[in-house]
Scaffold this motif. Structure first.
Motif, PDB file in Angstrom:
ATOM      1  N   MET A 219       0.741  -1.371  -0.061  1.00 44.39           N
ATOM      2  CA  MET A 219       0.021   0.025   0.098  1.00 44.39           C
ATOM      3  C   MET A 219       0.799   1.324   0.028  1.00 44.39           C
ATOM      4  SD  MET A 219      -2.928   1.067   2.710  1.00 44.39           S
ATOM      5  CE  MET A 219      -3.580  -0.752   2.636  1.00 44.39           C
ATOM      6  N   LYS A 220       0.813   1.940  -0.855  1.00 46.25           N
ATOM      7  CA  LYS A 220       1.484   3.245  -1.171  1.00 46.25           C
ATOM      8  C   LYS A 220       0.695   4.494  -0.936  1.00 46.25           C
ATOM      9  CE  LYS A 220       4.701   0.933  -4.629  1.00 46.25           C
ATOM     10  NZ  LYS A 220       3.857  -0.098  -4.308  1.00 46.25           N
ATOM     11  N   ILE A 221       1.402   5.458  -0.459  1.00 44.05           N
ATOM     12  CA  ILE A 221       0.748   6.796  -0.251  1.00 44.05           C
ATOM     13  C   ILE A 221      -0.023   7.245  -1.204  1.00 44.05           C
ATOM     14  CG2 ILE A 221       2.820   8.157  -0.617  1.00 44.05           C
ATOM     15  CD1 ILE A 221       0.166   9.066   2.146  1.00 44.05           C
ATOM     16  N   ARG A 222       0.551   7.120  -2.911  1.00 46.77           N
ATOM     17  CA  ARG A 222      -0.026   7.918  -3.627  1.00 46.77           C
ATOM     18  C   ARG A 222      -1.281   6.929  -4.208  1.00 46.77           C
ATOM     19  NH1 ARG A 222      -0.280  12.743  -5.483  1.00 46.77           N
ATOM     20  NH2 ARG A 222       0.051  12.676  -8.018  1.00 46.77           N
ATOM     21  N   GLN A 223      -1.384   5.811  -3.866  1.00 42.11           N
ATOM     22  CA  GLN A 223      -2.518   4.933  -3.951  1.00 42.11           C
ATOM     23  C   GLN A 223      -3.742   5.452  -2.959  1.00 42.11           C
ATOM     24  OE1 GLN A 223      -1.304   1.019  -2.858  1.00 42.11           O
ATOM     25  NE2 GLN A 223      -0.555   0.588  -5.129  1.00 42.11           N
ATOM     26  N   LEU A 224      -3.344   5.931  -1.792  1.00 37.86           N
ATOM     27  CA  LEU A 224      -4.283   6.231  -0.567  1.00 37.86           C
ATOM     28  C   LEU A 224      -4.766   8.122  -1.122  1.00 37.86           C
ATOM     29  CD1 LEU A 224      -2.546   5.362   2.489  1.00 37.86           C
ATOM     30  CD2 LEU A 224      -4.729   4.149   1.329  1.00 37.86           C
ATOM     31  N   GLU A 225      -3.716   8.562  -1.662  1.00 38.68           N
ATOM     32  CA  GLU A 225      -4.293   9.802  -2.267  1.00 38.68           C
ATOM     33  C   GLU A 225      -5.172   9.710  -3.308  1.00 38.68           C
ATOM     34  OE1 GLU A 225       0.251  12.370  -1.472  1.00 38.68           O
ATOM     35  OE2 GLU A 225      -0.542  11.562  -3.369  1.00 38.68           O
ATOM     36  N   ALA A 226      -5.051   8.909  -4.249  1.00 40.92           N
ATOM     37  CA  ALA A 226      -5.991   8.576  -5.242  1.00 40.92           C
ATOM     38  C   ALA A 226      -7.395   8.232  -4.580  1.00 40.92           C
ATOM     39  CB  ALA A 226      -5.569   7.768  -6.358  1.00 40.92           C
ATOM     40  N   PHE A 227      -7.172   7.426  -3.818  1.00 43.23           N
ATOM     41  CA  PHE A 227      -8.461   6.881  -3.043  1.00 43.23           C
ATOM     42  C   PHE A 227      -9.177   8.002  -2.211  1.00 43.23           C
ATOM     43  CE2 PHE A 227     -10.573   5.327   1.084  1.00 43.23           C
ATOM     44  CZ  PHE A 227     -11.537   4.419   0.504  1.00 43.23           C
ATOM     45  N   ARG A 228      -8.507   8.726  -1.756  1.00 44.20           N
ATOM     46  CA  ARG A 228      -8.978  10.048  -0.939  1.00 44.20           C
ATOM     47  C   ARG A 228      -9.876  10.870  -2.098  1.00 44.20           C
ATOM     48  NH1 ARG A 228      -6.739  15.175   1.095  1.00 44.20           N
ATOM     49  NH2 ARG A 228      -7.968  15.568   2.749  1.00 44.20           N
ATOM     50  N   ALA A 229      -9.002  11.321  -3.047  1.00 44.81           N
ATOM     51  CA  ALA A 229      -9.539  12.246  -3.975  1.00 44.81           C
ATOM     52  C   ALA A 229     -10.633  11.665  -4.665  1.00 44.81           C
ATOM     53  CB  ALA A 229      -8.431  12.417  -5.069  1.00 44.81           C
ATOM     54  N   LEU A 230     -11.015  10.531  -4.897  1.00 48.54           N
ATOM     55  CA  LEU A 230     -11.962   9.805  -5.489  1.00 48.54           C
ATOM     56  C   LEU A 230     -12.973   9.745  -4.739  1.00 48.54           C
ATOM     57  CD1 LEU A 230     -13.010   8.807  -8.274  1.00 48.54           C
ATOM     58  CD2 LEU A 230     -12.237   6.305  -7.470  1.00 48.54           C
ATOM     59  N   ILE A 231     -13.327   9.628  -3.509  1.00 48.68           N
ATOM     60  CA  ILE A 231     -14.221   9.784  -2.382  1.00 48.68           C
ATOM     61  C   ILE A 231     -14.626  11.285  -2.371  1.00 48.68           C
ATOM     62  CG2 ILE A 231     -14.692   9.502   0.005  1.00 48.68           C
ATOM     63  CD1 ILE A 231     -14.743   6.926  -1.093  1.00 48.68           C
ATOM     64  N   LEU A 232     -13.653  12.167  -2.475  1.00 42.65           N
ATOM     65  CA  LEU A 232     -14.077  13.507  -2.070  1.00 42.65           C
ATOM     66  C   LEU A 232     -14.646  14.374  -3.093  1.00 42.65           C
ATOM     67  CD1 LEU A 232     -10.896  14.768   0.141  1.00 42.65           C
ATOM     68  CD2 LEU A 232     -13.237  14.255   0.932  1.00 42.65           C
ATOM     69  N   ARG A 233     -14.100  13.773  -4.527  1.00 43.25           N
ATOM     70  CA  ARG A 233     -14.635  14.599  -5.904  1.00 43.25           C
ATOM     71  C   ARG A 233     -15.517  13.720  -6.465  1.00 43.25           C
ATOM     72  NH1 ARG A 233     -12.642  18.095  -3.260  1.00 43.25           N
ATOM     73  NH2 ARG A 233     -10.900  19.259  -3.825  1.00 43.25           N
ATOM     74  N   GLN A 234     -15.610  12.539  -6.164  1.00 41.12           N
ATOM     75  CA  GLN A 234     -16.928  11.539  -6.574  1.00 41.12           C
ATOM     76  C   GLN A 234     -16.668  11.081  -8.169  1.00 41.12           C
ATOM     77  OE1 GLN A 234     -20.426  13.613  -5.711  1.00 41.12           O
ATOM     78  NE2 GLN A 234     -20.455  13.423  -3.710  1.00 41.12           N
ATOM     79  N   THR A 235     -15.883  11.527  -9.035  1.00 46.28           N
ATOM     80  CA  THR A 235     -15.730  11.138 -10.410  1.00 46.28           C
ATOM     81  C   THR A 235     -14.068  11.217 -10.676  1.00 46.28           C
ATOM     82  OG1 THR A 235     -15.496  13.248 -11.238  1.00 46.28           O
ATOM     83  CG2 THR A 235     -17.763  12.453 -11.061  1.00 46.28           C
ATOM     84  N   VAL A 236     -13.669  10.043 -11.324  1.00 40.65           N
ATOM     85  CA  VAL A 236     -12.326  10.022 -11.800  1.00 40.65           C
ATOM     86  C   VAL A 236     -11.650  11.303 -12.394  1.00 40.65           C
ATOM     87  CG1 VAL A 236     -10.617   8.840 -13.228  1.00 40.65           C
ATOM     88  CG2 VAL A 236     -12.553   7.487 -12.203  1.00 40.65           C
TER      89      VAL A 236
END
Length: 296
Positions: A1-18
């Motif tokens: 598990m990498k920090i960049r993966q978590l950043e993408a996961f968080r961004a997708l939750i917050l912004r709702q679209t890819v």
């Protein structure tokens, strides 16, 4: 598990679209999708349900998101702290000084510095010059200020201020209207002095001895501030450093004394451990305040 993966996961939750997640991270949409797929592979369960072209977070994803948010809040605090340290709005400053500087000049200087750098914590300790040097060597303070020239292999010593000493008299003294005080003027005067082991005392005594001028040695003190109080209350006259004399003006009469007797103050830093950026900033600030108040 990498920090960049978590950043993408968080961004997708917050912004709702890819698309909006990619904009938030300043990367491409395929890069976001790839990071999410890699994260799902690492955690071993699905994070999003793909329905009608949209990614909806699973219940498991929402639980994971709560923990990710707490972690990122901690990272944000770390980044904020780093920025505060960089901008000199966070940190601690430990100063040690000889009484001649630490009773008046350093407290007022430190207060002004704190106003310019809110958020820092400070400590000011007052000790004899020899103890100040020991504290710098032992890393018990960041910088030190001494009143007597001392040498030690563990410290760098830089002269901050060097100026003629001043003669101080009680208010209403018979010499109060003189422009300059000479040794002959002080014949048979009650005299308040530093202890005999002080360099300044030896220089002053030599001046009077060479001219065969007697004084009445009425009191001694190692502190210039205490000498000022003794003079103020009529114990005698004295010759002290310029900085203490400047702060005592109004309570005693301050006059130039000739021949010149120089006294000075020095900055002390460790030779092994360079001062922090905060300590360097305080040193620069102190030099500027000293220049403004007492001249070159």
């Amino acid at each position: 598990m990498k920090i960049r993966q978590l950043e993408a996961f968080r961004a997708l939750i917050l912004r709702q679209t890819v698309t909006r997640a990619a904009d938030m991270l300043h990367i491409s949409q395929p890069a976001v999708t790839r990071l999410i797929n890699d994260l799902e592979a690492d955690v071993g369960f699905s994070l999003f349900d793909r329905i009608n072209g949209r990614l909806n977070p699973t219940p498991e994803a929402l639980v994971l998101f709560e923990e990710v948010e707490r972690s990122f809040a901690g990272i944000d605090r770390i980044a904020q702290t780093a920025e505060q340290i960089k901008s000199l709005r966070r940190g601690s400053l430990h100063i040690a000084g000889a009484p001649a500087l630490a009773l008046e000049f350093l407290p007022t200087t430190l207060t002004g510095f704190m106003r310019e750098h809110p958020g820092i914590s400070t400590t000011l300790l007052i000790h004899a010059s020899s103890i100040v040097v020991d504290m710098v060597v032992g890393r018990r303070c960041d910088v030190g200020f001494i009143a007597h020239p001392l040498t030690h292999a563990g410290v760098n010593v830089e002269t901050l201020h060097r100026a003629p000493m001043r003669c101080i008299l009680p208010l209403g003294h018979r010499l109060a209207n003189r422009d300059v005080i000479h040794p002959e003027d002080l014949r048979d005067e009650s005299f308040v002095s530093y202890p005999k082991e002080f360099d300044g005392r030896m220089y002053i005594d030599r001046i009077f001895a060479e001219r065969q001028i007697d004084r009445v040695m009425s009191a001694e003190s190692q502190l210039s501030a205490a000498i000022c109080v003794l003079v103020q209350h009529g114990a005698g006259v004295a010759i002290i450093d310029q900085i203490t004399a400047r702060y005592a003006a109004g309570r005693v009469v301050v006059k130039p004394f000739e021949p010149t007797v120089l006294s000075g103050f020095s900055l002390v830093t460790s030779t092994q451990y360079p001062p922090s950026q905060l300590a360097k900033a305080f040193v620069d600030y102190t030099k500027q305040r000293m220049l403004e108040q007492f001249g070159d």
